[in-house]
Scaffold this motif. Structure first.
Motif, PDB file in Angstrom:
ATOM      1  N   TYR A   1       0.939  -1.163  -0.221  1.00 37.92           N
ATOM      2  CA  TYR A   1      -0.185  -0.157  -0.099  1.00 37.92           C
ATOM      3  C   TYR A   1       0.730   1.513  -0.305  1.00 37.92           C
ATOM      4  O   TYR A   1       0.338   2.491  -0.865  1.00 37.92           O
ATOM      5  N   THR A   2       1.683   1.318   1.124  1.00 37.73           N
ATOM      6  CA  THR A   2       2.551   2.403   0.790  1.00 37.73           C
ATOM      7  C   THR A   2       4.048   2.382  -0.055  1.00 37.73           C
ATOM      8  O   THR A   2       4.757   3.385   0.568  1.00 37.73           O
ATOM      9  N   PHE A   3       4.889   0.903   0.309  1.00 39.35           N
ATOM     10  CA  PHE A   3       5.609   0.463  -0.098  1.00 39.35           C
ATOM     11  C   PHE A   3       6.504   1.466   1.185  1.00 39.35           C
ATOM     12  O   PHE A   3       8.226   1.063   0.182  1.00 39.35           O
ATOM     13  N   CYS A   4       6.481   1.838   1.981  1.00 40.86           N
ATOM     14  CA  CYS A   4       7.172   2.442   3.178  1.00 40.86           C
ATOM     15  C   CYS A   4       7.982   3.558   2.277  1.00 40.86           C
ATOM     16  O   CYS A   4       8.664   3.659   2.383  1.00 40.86           O
ATOM     17  N   LEU A   5       7.420   4.218   1.425  1.00 41.76           N
ATOM     18  CA  LEU A   5       7.587   4.634   0.616  1.00 41.76           C
ATOM     19  C   LEU A   5       8.555   6.406   1.402  1.00 41.76           C
ATOM     20  O   LEU A   5       9.446   7.169   1.903  1.00 41.76           O
ATOM     21  N   GLY A   6       6.953   6.730   2.131  1.00 42.47           N
ATOM     22  CA  GLY A   6       6.810   8.198   2.879  1.00 42.47           C
ATOM     23  C   GLY A   6       8.285   7.547   3.493  1.00 42.47           C
ATOM     24  O   GLY A   6       9.217   8.721   4.717  1.00 42.47           O
ATOM     25  N   GLY A   7       8.096   6.814   4.697  1.00 45.54           N
ATOM     26  CA  GLY A   7       8.772   5.678   5.701  1.00 45.54           C
ATOM     27  C   GLY A   7      10.359   6.251   5.596  1.00 45.54           C
ATOM     28  O   GLY A   7      11.276   7.050   6.142  1.00 45.54           O
ATOM     29  N   LEU A   8      10.486   6.123   4.408  1.00 43.72           N
ATOM     30  CA  LEU A   8      12.063   5.194   4.183  1.00 43.72           C
ATOM     31  C   LEU A   8      12.525   6.694   3.648  1.00 43.72           C
ATOM     32  O   LEU A   8      13.638   7.163   3.359  1.00 43.72           O
ATOM     33  N   SER A   9      12.023   7.763   3.346  1.00 40.28           N
ATOM     34  CA  SER A   9      12.245   9.046   3.228  1.00 40.28           C
ATOM     35  C   SER A   9      12.572   9.643   4.154  1.00 40.28           C
ATOM     36  O   SER A   9      13.798  10.239   4.506  1.00 40.28           O
ATOM     37  N   PHE A  10      12.095   9.737   5.449  1.00 38.76           N
ATOM     38  CA  PHE A  10      12.352   9.647   6.156  1.00 38.76           C
ATOM     39  C   PHE A  10      13.475   9.227   6.876  1.00 38.76           C
ATOM     40  O   PHE A  10      14.148   9.798   7.542  1.00 38.76           O
ATOM     41  N   PHE A  11      13.760   8.148   6.645  1.00 41.27           N
ATOM     42  CA  PHE A  11      14.959   7.840   7.677  1.00 41.27           C
ATOM     43  C   PHE A  11      15.830   7.662   6.426  1.00 41.27           C
ATOM     44  O   PHE A  11      16.872   8.271   7.346  1.00 41.27           O
ATOM     45  N   LEU A  12      15.650   8.184   5.568  1.00 40.00           N
ATOM     46  CA  LEU A  12      16.636   8.290   4.712  1.00 40.00           C
ATOM     47  C   LEU A  12      17.201  10.278   5.105  1.00 40.00           C
ATOM     48  O   LEU A  12      18.319  10.412   5.556  1.00 40.00           O
ATOM     49  N   PHE A  13      16.350  10.894   5.769  1.00 43.29           N
ATOM     50  CA  PHE A  13      16.365  12.302   6.227  1.00 43.29           C
ATOM     51  C   PHE A  13      17.366  12.149   7.570  1.00 43.29           C
ATOM     52  O   PHE A  13      18.461  12.341   8.059  1.00 43.29           O
ATOM     53  N   LEU A  14      17.168  10.571   8.167  1.00 43.91           N
ATOM     54  CA  LEU A  14      17.534  10.459   9.644  1.00 43.91           C
ATOM     55  C   LEU A  14      19.277  10.811   8.771  1.00 43.91           C
ATOM     56  O   LEU A  14      20.007  10.730   9.711  1.00 43.91           O
ATOM     57  N   VAL A  15      19.372   9.310   7.826  1.00 46.48           N
ATOM     58  CA  VAL A  15      21.050   9.685   7.939  1.00 46.48           C
ATOM     59  C   VAL A  15      21.504  10.187   7.617  1.00 46.48           C
ATOM     60  O   VAL A  15      22.260  10.194   8.277  1.00 46.48           O
ATOM     61  N   LEU A  16      21.226  11.322   6.927  1.00 49.58           N
ATOM     62  CA  LEU A  16      21.734  12.250   6.132  1.00 49.58           C
ATOM     63  C   LEU A  16      22.110  13.116   7.080  1.00 49.58           C
ATOM     64  O   LEU A  16      23.050  13.539   7.126  1.00 49.58           O
TER      65      LEU A  16
ATOM     66  N   VAL B   1      23.061  12.082  10.175  1.00 48.97           N
ATOM     67  CA  VAL B   1      23.915  12.114  11.214  1.00 48.97           C
ATOM     68  C   VAL B   1      25.145  12.246  10.224  1.00 48.97           C
ATOM     69  O   VAL B   1      26.350  12.135  10.799  1.00 48.97           O
ATOM     70  N   THR B   2      24.847  11.142   9.039  1.00 53.26           N
ATOM     71  CA  THR B   2      25.943  11.028   8.761  1.00 53.26           C
ATOM     72  C   THR B   2      26.745  12.770   8.201  1.00 53.26           C
ATOM     73  O   THR B   2      28.269  13.470   7.824  1.00 53.26           O
ATOM     74  N   GLY B   3      25.771  13.885   7.666  1.00 49.04           N
ATOM     75  CA  GLY B   3      25.807  15.334   7.712  1.00 49.04           C
ATOM     76  C   GLY B   3      26.664  15.422   8.868  1.00 49.04           C
ATOM     77  O   GLY B   3      27.742  16.678   8.846  1.00 49.04           O
ATOM     78  N   VAL B   4      26.364  15.329  10.036  1.00 42.75           N
ATOM     79  CA  VAL B   4      27.539  16.271  11.315  1.00 42.75           C
ATOM     80  C   VAL B   4      28.661  15.406  11.053  1.00 42.75           C
ATOM     81  O   VAL B   4      29.384  16.265  11.397  1.00 42.75           O
ATOM     82  N   TYR B   5      28.667  14.291  10.841  1.00 45.67           N
ATOM     83  CA  TYR B   5      29.831  14.001  10.749  1.00 45.67           C
ATOM     84  C   TYR B   5      30.881  14.558  10.213  1.00 45.67           C
ATOM     85  O   TYR B   5      32.155  14.834  10.175  1.00 45.67           O
ATOM     86  N   LEU B   6      30.645  14.497   9.105  1.00 46.66           N
ATOM     87  CA  LEU B   6      30.801  15.817   7.960  1.00 46.66           C
ATOM     88  C   LEU B   6      31.458  16.955   7.632  1.00 46.66           C
ATOM     89  O   LEU B   6      33.285  17.727   7.759  1.00 46.66           O
ATOM     90  N   MET B   7      30.035  18.056   8.666  1.00 45.50           N
ATOM     91  CA  MET B   7      30.624  18.917   9.595  1.00 45.50           C
ATOM     92  C   MET B   7      31.661  18.959   9.978  1.00 45.50           C
ATOM     93  O   MET B   7      32.473  20.485   9.652  1.00 45.50           O
ATOM     94  N   PHE B   8      32.491  18.291  11.163  1.00 45.68           N
ATOM     95  CA  PHE B   8      33.193  18.364  11.305  1.00 45.68           C
ATOM     96  C   PHE B   8      34.844  18.596  10.832  1.00 45.68           C
ATOM     97  O   PHE B   8      35.654  19.328  11.124  1.00 45.68           O
TER      98      PHE B   8
END
Ligand code: HEM
Lengths: 242, 200
Positions: free
Chosen positions: A58-73, A75-82
């Motif tokens: 029904y959702t193909f988890c697309l909204g949820g995965l968009s949000f998960f990617l936002f979270l991954v970005l 975390v990785t973004g903060v590390y790159l900022m250092f």
């Protein structure tokens, strides 16, 4: 009792564990309800959801995965900022150093880059799935509008991030991208000047895009995401079934 | 020896004047024996619920959360593999004086850049993107058809229009990605131009 069982028991009986999780492993309906309701991260969900809404197709988890990617970005973004300084003289060598010297730097940069493209792609797909389900119809009209804002923010996050490596790809992609938008009536020269901080892409542009990328757009996205999720619940949960 | 330990703390429930007892007072129990809160008072419509609505719901844990967890795990593995085996592109240091042979916007703007090849920049760079975003935002207020008609077969016009629009965007983007070479001229990759001119 085996050794592992005893370890398991000891952990579960420890004061620390019991202060973290107030009830035993949720096995019955009541404790399962509590498990969702009492957890700050899970209580974004209702305790029960309609059957069709949990079907993958029904959702193909697309909204949820968009949000998960936002979270991954995030975390990785903060590390790159250092390791990254938004300076026209340093940015590029910072990226080189991240790739060759920083622990897991290359991997982090790769994941941040691919995750960003994937997020834009998934948000598009999510929008299409919502459309084909007619899920923008009352009472969900406003959440669709919030979604369009989120799409815009996602694209702008990706676009502003694209400049940061300060290589030829970045420089010319942003030059073309901002040239295209620079033809707005009223808007043109002033808008371009404000966006670029000059007549062409330069140090001011880099700093502006950096601030937009790591602060302004993520904050706005977080706010609109909160509204988006809140509205899903207030609009009666996931639409359907078809 | 006298017992010096403090007695266990007790909550005192004040007695209510019997003539003024309300429904809630009758149910009043000490807080310590009631680990829940009053969230709302619901007026009961009948003593016996004659018809219970059909329940088509499942528990969020485990039915929804396990799927979410699985999806997140798969995505993590996918990203990890991608990040391990495919490096993000990085070219030479930015140089405003050296225009590359092929300069392209990021892929999600390539549809617009493609339009730039046919139309005035005001159209491609301003009118179309504004139209697309505003147009998308007002869809729910334009499509005022039957709100319960959600199956694609019940809303053919909307589905056909949207699909055509998506295909148009896809084709434009596709051409921009694969069939544009030096100077943004038309080129067939590997045939009359060496390889793809596209960076992610
Ligand atoms: C950052 C981008 C976005 C995130 C993280 C996000 C997240 C979500 C999530 C988790 C859901 C729950 C259902 C599902 O997973 O499909 C949802 C539903 C929804 N989204 Fe999004 N979304 C985003 C962008 C959009 C966009 C671009 C639109 C449309 C223009 C949109 C419109 C909706 C609507 C109308 C619903 C309710 C769907 C239904 O009830 O079936 N969202 N969103």
């Amino acid at each position: 009792m085996s050794f592992l069982e005893r370890v398991d028991q000891t952990i579960r009986r420890s004061a620390v564990w019991r202060s973290l999780f107030r009830q035993p492993y949720p096995n019955d309906e009541r404790s399962r309800a509590y498990a969702v309701m009492n957890n700050v991260f899970l209580h974004i969900h209702p305790v029960r959801v309609r059957q069709h809404a949990v079907k993958f197709a029904y959702t193909f988890c697309l909204g949820g995965l968009s949000f998960f990617l936002f979270l991954v970005l995030t975390v990785t973004g903060v590390y790159l900022m250092f390791y990254y300084v938004p300076s026209a003289t340093q940015a590029y060598s910072n990226i080189l150093a991240i790739q060759s010297e920083v622990t897991f730097g290359l991997l982090t940069r790769n994941i941040h880059r691919w995750g960003a493209h994937l997020m834009v792609f998934f948000v598009f797909l999510h929008m299409m799935r919502v459309f084909y389900h007619g899920a923008y119809k009352p009472p969900r009209e406003f959440n669709w509008v919030v979604g369009v804002v989120l799409l815009f923010l996602t694209i702008m996050l990706s676009f502003t991030g694209y400049l940061l490596p300060w290589d030829q790809i970045a420089y010319w992609a942003i030059t073309i991208g901002t040239n295209m938008g620079g033809y707005a009536p009223l808007f043109n020269t002033p808008a371009k000047l404000i966006l670029l901080g000059g007549i062409e892409v330069g140090q001011n542009t880099l700093l502006r895009f950096y601030v937009l990328h790591i602060m302004v757009f993520p904050l706005l996205a977080a706010i609109f995401l909160a509204v988006h999720f809140w509205r899903i619940r207030k609009d009666g949960g996931i639409s359907g079934p078809l | 020896m006298a017992d010096t330990s403090t007695p266990p703390e007790r909550r005192v429930v004040l007695p209510v004047d019997p003539t003024r007892r309300t429904e809630i007072d009758k149910q009043r129990v000490p807080m310590s024996a009631r680990p829940y809160r009053l969230l709302a008072l619901v007026k009961q419509d009948a003593v016996v619920r004659v018809q219970k609505e059909p329940d088509d719901t499942v528990m969020t844990w485990p039915h929804l959360l396990s799927i979410e967890f699985l999806a997140a795990a798969m995505m993590s593995i996918f990203l990890l593999l991608l990040g391990l085996f495919v490096n993000a592109p990085l070219e030479e240091l930015a140089n405003g004086n050296v225009t590359p042979a092929v300069a392209k916007a990021p892929w999600y703007f390539l549809g617009l850049q493609e339009l730039l090849a046919y139309f005035h920049p005001t159209v491609a760079g301003v009118l179309v993107p504004t139209f697309v975003l505003v147009g998308a935002a007002v869809i729910p207020y334009v499509d005022r058809g039957n709100p319960t008609a959600t199956r694609p077969s019940e809303r053919k016009t909307a589905v056909v229009l949207f699909t055509l629009f998506c295909i148009l965007g896809l084709v434009l983007t596709f051409v921009g990605i694969f069939f544009r070479g030096p100077g943004y001229g038309f080129a067939i990759p590997y045939v009359n131009t060496p390889g793809l001119h596209f960076a992610l």
